[in-house]
Design a protein around this motif. Structure first.
Motif, short mmCIF file in Angstrom:
data_model
loop_
_atom_site.label_atom_id
_atom_site.label_comp_id
_atom_site.label_asym_id
_atom_site.label_seq_id
_atom_site.Cartn_x
_atom_site.Cartn_y
_atom_site.Cartn_z
N ILE A 53 40.46 50.51 39.90
CA ILE A 53 41.00 51.78 40.39
C ILE A 53 42.22 51.56 41.28
CG2 ILE A 53 40.51 53.75 41.88
CD1 ILE A 53 37.64 53.67 40.80
N ASP A 54 42.17 50.52 42.11
CA ASP A 54 43.25 50.25 43.05
C ASP A 54 44.16 49.15 42.53
OD1 ASP A 54 42.22 52.15 44.80
OD2 ASP A 54 40.92 50.68 45.78
N LEU A 55 45.42 49.49 42.36
CA LEU A 55 46.40 48.56 41.80
C LEU A 55 47.46 48.23 42.84
CD1 LEU A 55 46.74 50.32 38.37
CD2 LEU A 55 45.48 48.22 38.87
N PRO A 56 48.25 47.17 42.62
CA PRO A 56 49.28 46.80 43.58
C PRO A 56 50.25 47.95 43.91
CG PRO A 56 49.03 45.06 41.98
CD PRO A 56 48.17 46.21 41.52
N ALA A 57 50.52 48.81 42.94
CA ALA A 57 51.47 49.90 43.16
C ALA A 57 50.86 51.06 43.95
CB ALA A 57 52.00 50.40 41.83
N ARG A 59 46.80 52.80 45.71
CA ARG A 59 45.36 53.08 45.66
C ARG A 59 45.09 54.26 44.73
NH1 ARG A 59 41.48 55.82 49.42
NH2 ARG A 59 39.54 54.69 49.10
N GLY A 60 44.13 54.11 43.85
CA GLY A 60 43.73 55.18 42.96
C GLY A 60 44.53 55.30 41.67
N LEU A 61 45.53 54.44 41.48
CA LEU A 61 46.37 54.56 40.29
C LEU A 61 45.62 54.23 38.99
CD1 LEU A 61 49.89 53.29 41.36
CD2 LEU A 61 49.19 55.60 40.73
N LYS A 76 37.58 55.79 26.68
CA LYS A 76 36.87 55.83 27.96
C LYS A 76 36.98 54.48 28.66
CE LYS A 76 33.71 59.33 28.57
NZ LYS A 76 32.33 59.73 28.80
N SER A 77 36.74 54.51 29.95
CA SER A 77 36.91 53.33 30.78
C SER A 77 35.62 52.91 31.46
CB SER A 77 37.95 53.61 31.87
OG SER A 77 39.19 53.95 31.29
N LEU A 78 35.65 51.72 32.01
CA LEU A 78 34.67 51.25 32.98
C LEU A 78 35.48 50.89 34.21
CD1 LEU A 78 31.90 50.23 33.99
CD2 LEU A 78 32.48 48.01 32.97
N PHE A 79 35.20 51.57 35.33
CA PHE A 79 35.88 51.24 36.57
C PHE A 79 35.26 49.97 37.13
CE2 PHE A 79 36.51 56.00 36.65
CZ PHE A 79 37.84 55.94 36.30
N THR A 80 36.10 48.96 37.36
CA THR A 80 35.58 47.64 37.74
C THR A 80 35.77 47.30 39.20
OG1 THR A 80 37.67 46.58 37.11
CG2 THR A 80 35.94 46.73 35.42
N ALA A 81 36.50 48.09 39.92
CA ALA A 81 36.70 47.87 41.36
C ALA A 81 37.39 49.09 41.92
CB ALA A 81 37.54 46.62 41.62
N GLY A 82 37.35 49.21 43.23
CA GLY A 82 37.97 50.35 43.89
C GLY A 82 36.92 51.22 44.54
N ASP A 83 37.33 52.35 45.01
CA ASP A 83 36.48 53.27 45.74
C ASP A 83 35.44 53.92 44.81
OD1 ASP A 83 35.62 55.90 46.84
OD2 ASP A 83 36.94 55.32 48.50
N LYS A 84 34.16 53.74 45.14
CA LYS A 84 33.08 54.26 44.30
C LYS A 84 33.11 55.79 44.24
CE LYS A 84 28.19 53.66 43.42
NZ LYS A 84 27.01 52.90 43.81
#
Length: 134
Positions: A53-57, A59-61, A76-84
């Protein structure tokens, strides 16, 4: 099964790609940029995207990518990191959220569980850190 990898940590992403290849999957990428991920999704039409979810460019991108590829190509995606909580608010474009820190093997186990769910089967084991959005 083709899997797009959008990950901020390229070393981790390369390890995941290698593990996915070893498990018989076809990884696409990895990439760290939103535009690159969208371009690859359009070109290869993967069956699933593993998205941080959070990329260098910013948060949330990663959610922007998940929404774009779901809307345009029904990926569809699987979110692998970032804000739950961000992941939960965007559950309509994802199979689930994998809480970190996750191992490469856990990511591969999640992909296998999602593969079975997509086929209409129930996986015998749901990885401990995976929060499926069923």
């Amino acid at each position: 099964m083709r899997i797009l990898l959008l990950e901020s940590d390229l070393i981790l992403a390369e390890a995941v790609a290698e593990a996915l290849r070893g498990a018989g999957y076809d990884p696409i990428g990895p990439v760290t940029e939103v535009d690159d991920a969208i371009t690859l999704a359009e070109q290869f039409r993967p069956d699933l995207a593993l998205i941080n979810i959070d990329l260098p460019a910013g948060r949330g991108l990663g959610v922007v990518v998940a929404r774009t590829i779901a809307r345009n190509w029904n990926i569809k995606s699987l979110f692998t990191a970032g804000d739950k909580e961000i992941a939960r608010r965007n559950r309509d474009v994802a199979f689930g959220y994998l809480a970190g820190p996750a191992t490469v093997n856990e990511l591969v186990e999640c992909v296998e569980a999602i593969r079975l769910i997509r086929k209409g089967e129930f996986p015998m084991r749901i990885p401990k850190r995976l929060s499926p959005f069923l």
